[in-house]
Write an enzyme that holds these catalytic residues in place. Structure first.
Site, short mmCIF file in Angstrom:
data_model
loop_
_atom_site.label_atom_id
_atom_site.label_comp_id
_atom_site.label_asym_id
_atom_site.label_seq_id
_atom_site.Cartn_x
_atom_site.Cartn_y
_atom_site.Cartn_z
N LYS A 35 0.83 -1.21 0.00
CA LYS A 35 0.00 0.00 0.00
C LYS A 35 0.87 1.26 0.00
CE LYS A 35 -1.74 1.48 4.02
NZ LYS A 35 -1.41 2.87 4.38
N ASN A 36 1.83 1.32 0.91
CA ASN A 36 2.58 2.56 1.06
C ASN A 36 3.49 2.85 -0.13
OD1 ASN A 36 1.31 2.97 3.46
ND2 ASN A 36 3.05 2.40 4.76
N CYS A 129 -3.79 12.58 13.18
CA CYS A 129 -4.49 11.32 12.96
C CYS A 129 -4.53 10.58 14.28
CB CYS A 129 -3.82 10.49 11.88
SG CYS A 129 -2.22 9.89 12.37
N ARG A 134 1.73 13.97 13.76
CA ARG A 134 2.28 13.80 12.42
C ARG A 134 2.40 15.11 11.63
NH1 ARG A 134 -0.21 8.29 10.01
NH2 ARG A 134 1.70 8.25 8.82
N PRO A 135 3.32 15.98 12.05
CA PRO A 135 3.53 17.22 11.31
C PRO A 135 4.21 16.99 9.95
CG PRO A 135 5.13 17.01 13.09
CD PRO A 135 4.22 15.83 13.19
N ASP A 137 6.64 19.36 8.82
CA ASP A 137 7.69 20.39 8.80
C ASP A 137 8.90 19.96 7.98
OD1 ASP A 137 7.76 18.52 10.99
OD2 ASP A 137 9.52 19.56 11.76
N LEU A 138 9.25 18.68 8.01
CA LEU A 138 10.44 18.22 7.29
C LEU A 138 10.22 18.26 5.77
CD1 LEU A 138 11.35 15.21 9.62
CD2 LEU A 138 12.47 17.45 9.54
N ASP A 318 4.67 -0.06 12.15
CA ASP A 318 3.43 -0.60 11.58
C ASP A 318 3.20 -2.06 11.96
OD1 ASP A 318 2.96 1.85 10.48
OD2 ASP A 318 3.43 1.27 8.42
N VAL A 340 8.21 5.71 17.44
CA VAL A 340 7.96 6.52 16.23
C VAL A 340 6.77 7.45 16.41
CG1 VAL A 340 7.47 6.44 13.76
CG2 VAL A 340 9.03 4.75 14.78
N ARG A 410 -8.92 0.37 4.70
CA ARG A 410 -7.95 1.32 4.16
C ARG A 410 -6.72 0.58 3.64
NH1 ARG A 410 -5.37 4.59 8.17
NH2 ARG A 410 -4.04 4.75 6.37
C1 UD1 Z 1 4.98 6.34 6.55
C2 UD1 Z 1 3.98 5.22 6.39
C3 UD1 Z 1 3.42 4.79 7.74
C4 UD1 Z 1 4.57 4.43 8.69
C5 UD1 Z 1 5.59 5.54 8.75
C6 UD1 Z 1 6.82 5.19 9.57
C7 UD1 Z 1 3.04 5.83 4.22
C8 UD1 Z 1 1.84 6.24 3.46
N1 UD1 Z 1 2.89 5.71 5.55
O1 UD1 Z 1 4.27 7.43 7.11
O2 UD1 Z 1 2.59 3.65 7.53
O3 UD1 Z 1 4.04 4.23 9.99
O4 UD1 Z 1 6.04 5.88 7.43
O5 UD1 Z 1 7.41 4.03 9.08
O6 UD1 Z 1 4.08 5.56 3.66
N2 UD1 Z 1 7.49 13.60 11.35
C9 UD1 Z 1 7.75 14.89 11.72
N3 UD1 Z 1 7.82 15.86 10.72
C10 UD1 Z 1 7.65 15.56 9.41
C11 UD1 Z 1 7.40 14.23 9.06
C12 UD1 Z 1 7.32 13.27 10.05
O7 UD1 Z 1 7.90 15.21 12.90
O8 UD1 Z 1 7.72 16.47 8.57
C13 UD1 Z 1 7.37 12.55 12.41
C14 UD1 Z 1 5.98 11.95 12.46
O9 UD1 Z 1 5.11 12.72 13.24
C15 UD1 Z 1 6.24 10.58 13.05
C16 UD1 Z 1 7.63 10.25 12.51
O10 UD1 Z 1 8.21 11.47 12.08
O11 UD1 Z 1 6.27 10.66 14.43
C17 UD1 Z 1 7.62 9.26 11.37
O12 UD1 Z 1 6.90 9.80 10.29
P1 UD1 Z 1 7.22 9.47 8.79
O13 UD1 Z 1 8.40 8.57 8.68
O14 UD1 Z 1 7.23 10.74 8.02
O15 UD1 Z 1 5.92 8.65 8.40
P2 UD1 Z 1 4.93 8.86 7.17
O16 UD1 Z 1 5.71 9.11 5.92
O17 UD1 Z 1 3.87 9.82 7.55
#
Ligand code: UD1
Length: 434
Positions: A35-36, A129, A134-135, A137-138, A318, A340, A410
């Site tokens: 899916k991802n 969510c 889940r911001p 910012d990065l 996950d 995470v 989903r």
């Molecule tokens: C993706 C996966 C999700 C999985 C996650 C971690 C998809 C669609 N979803 O989510 O199933 O659980 O990877 O393996 O691919 N964060 C920040 N700032 C940012 C981005 C992320 O603080 O700009 C934090 C998030 O809040 C979270 C952590 O980083 O706590 C991991 O997030 P991230 O690796 O970005 O996960 P996703 O890409 O959202």
């Protein structure tokens, strides 16, 4: 007794699952496309003109939402079996509609490709969510570093750049989504981008390979340093999505918790080091029985283990809920630490309703194994929590009734059908409650 008045789930009512636990499974469990990966690739198609053809895309609610979002922006999306044709040649807008982005965080991934290809993008913030804030910012900082002007007002991220420029970017955290956003945008930037502390998840490598098929120059995906040499244009491509590693582990644990011997495939075993190590540590025999097929069989005992979720190649967040369900019936104490997400233990309260002995403190769950779980009515709180409750229900004495199945739909392609085919007594019912 499992109810017999089963009808297809409707959009408004995904129904309830009824599981009679304690049944042994036997046979082969097929794994769908990831899916991802599929979601990221769908966003990636926007980088090129022309129709890309993506195979092994499971028909999931998340995929449908992203398909509709793309269609609402003038992108042609057609499904034939498990293949999607996506043609963004005549995309009509750089604005993504709020109603759809709010339903699916992954739709935010279109920001980078839209910006790179059209020079501008307006994408609503995906919001929080169930599992954490889940911001983004990065993602935003990465695009700014590539030269985009990015503003966030009234809940909408607006990015503009006549030409993105390659640069050196260090990610504070190896975010999967931010790595994907920056990597996609950099494929059409002028010059070279070096992305440090990049996420190493297999889905990032799959997206990189897809972008390479589109004509992008990317090296190092799957390592902490990804180097992207920008190209002026990319072209459409044909590509097949990797097998879903989270589904793989869901099916392995379905076999494990019922003390069954089952095979699962196709798998990419290199994507599974952490969960396979933990399954063996608990006591299961897990081995490759073909190029891409795993067999799981019970061992002499099942012993509790500790685990801590981390970015890949660490133990995946996950899969945490699935292992929590399994460890609930392993001997001794297991300590599970969720690193995470800040709020990803929602399944624990429901597992407790089924007789699990689990205490939580902040992001830590202390699991004291019990001899058996007992079936109960439970509520899924997120996607992987839904799967964990199914796992628990397969082993529990008596009947488990699971609600909140919109979460399950989903991300799993007919999980109950796959389990039923190997002997599980699991049915979805939409009948009025009694
Ligand atoms: C993706 C996966 C999700 C999985 C996650 C971690 C998809 C669609 N979803 O989510 O199933 O659980 O990877 O393996 O691919 N964060 C920040 N700032 C940012 C981005 C992320 O603080 O700009 C934090 C998030 O809040 C979270 C952590 O980083 O706590 C991991 O997030 P991230 O690796 O970005 O996960 P996703 O890409 O959202």
């Amino acid at each position: 007794m499992v109810h017999t008045n089963i009808i297809a789930a409707t959009k408004s009512d995904p129904g309830r699952l009824l599981i009679q636990g304690g049944v042994n499974l036997s046979g082969h469990l097929p794994v769908s496309g990831a899916k991802n990966s599929a979601l990221a690739l769908m966003a990636g198609t926007l980088l090129a003109c022309g129709p890309s053809l993506i195979h092994n895309v499971p028909p999931l609610a998340d995929i449908t939402i992203l398909s509709k979002l793309l269609q609402s922006m003038g992108v042609r999306v057609e499904r034939t079996g498990n293949s999607l044709t996506i043609d963004p040649t005549y995309i009509t807008t750089h604005r993504a509609p709020y109603e759809m982005v709010s339903q699916l965080r992954a739709s935010f991934f279109i920001l980078g490709p839209l910006l790179a290809r059209l020079g501008m993008a307006r994408v609503p913030l995906p919001g929080g969510c169930a599992i954490g804030a889940r911001p983004v910012d990065l993602h935003v900082r990465g695009l700014s570093a590539l030269g985009a002007e990015v503003s966030i007002e009234h809940g909408i991220v607006e990015a503009r750049a006549t030409q993105l420029r390659g640069t050196h970017i260090y990610l504070d955290y190896p975010s999967v989504g931010a790595t994907e956003t920056i990597m996609m945008a950099a494929t059409l930037a002028e010059g070279e981008t070096i992305l440090e502390n990049a996420a190493r998840e297999p889905e990032v490598s799959d997206l990189a390979n897809f972008c390479i098929a589109l004509g992008a120059q990317i090296q190092g995906a799957g390592t902490p340093q990804i180097v992207i040499k920008g190209r002026p244009h990319l072209h459409a491509a044909e590509y097949t999505v990797i097998p879903d590693r989270v589904e793989t582990v869901t099916l392995l644990i379905a076999g494990a918790i019922t003390n069954s011997t089952v095979t699962i495939g196709p798998v990419v075993v290199e994507h599974l080091s952490a969960p396979l190590t933990k399954l063996r540590d608990i006591g299961y025999r897990v081995e490759l029985v073909g190029a891409d097929t795993l067999q799981i069989a019970p061992g002499a005992a099942r012993i509790g283990v500790d685990l801590e979720t981390l970015p890949f190649p660490g133990f995946p967040t996950d899969m945490q809920a699935l292992f929590t369900a399994l460890l609930a019936v392993a001997e001794g104490t297991s300590i599970i630490t969720e690193r995470v997400y800040e709020n990803r233990l929602g399944h624990v309260a429901e597992l407790r309703r089924m007789g699990a002995d689990i205490r939580t403190h902040d992001r830590i769950a202390i699991v004291q194994g019990v001899s058996h779980l007992s079936g109960a009515p439970v509520q899924a709180t997120d996607l992987r929590a839904a799967a964990a409750l199914i796992i628990a229900g397969l082993a529990a004495h008596g009947q488990t009734e699971i609600r909140g199945l919109h979460h399950l739909d989903r991300g799993y392609q007919d999980l109950e059908g796959k389990l039923r085919a190997v002997g599980a007594r699991i049915e979805r019912v939409i009948s009025p409650e009694v």
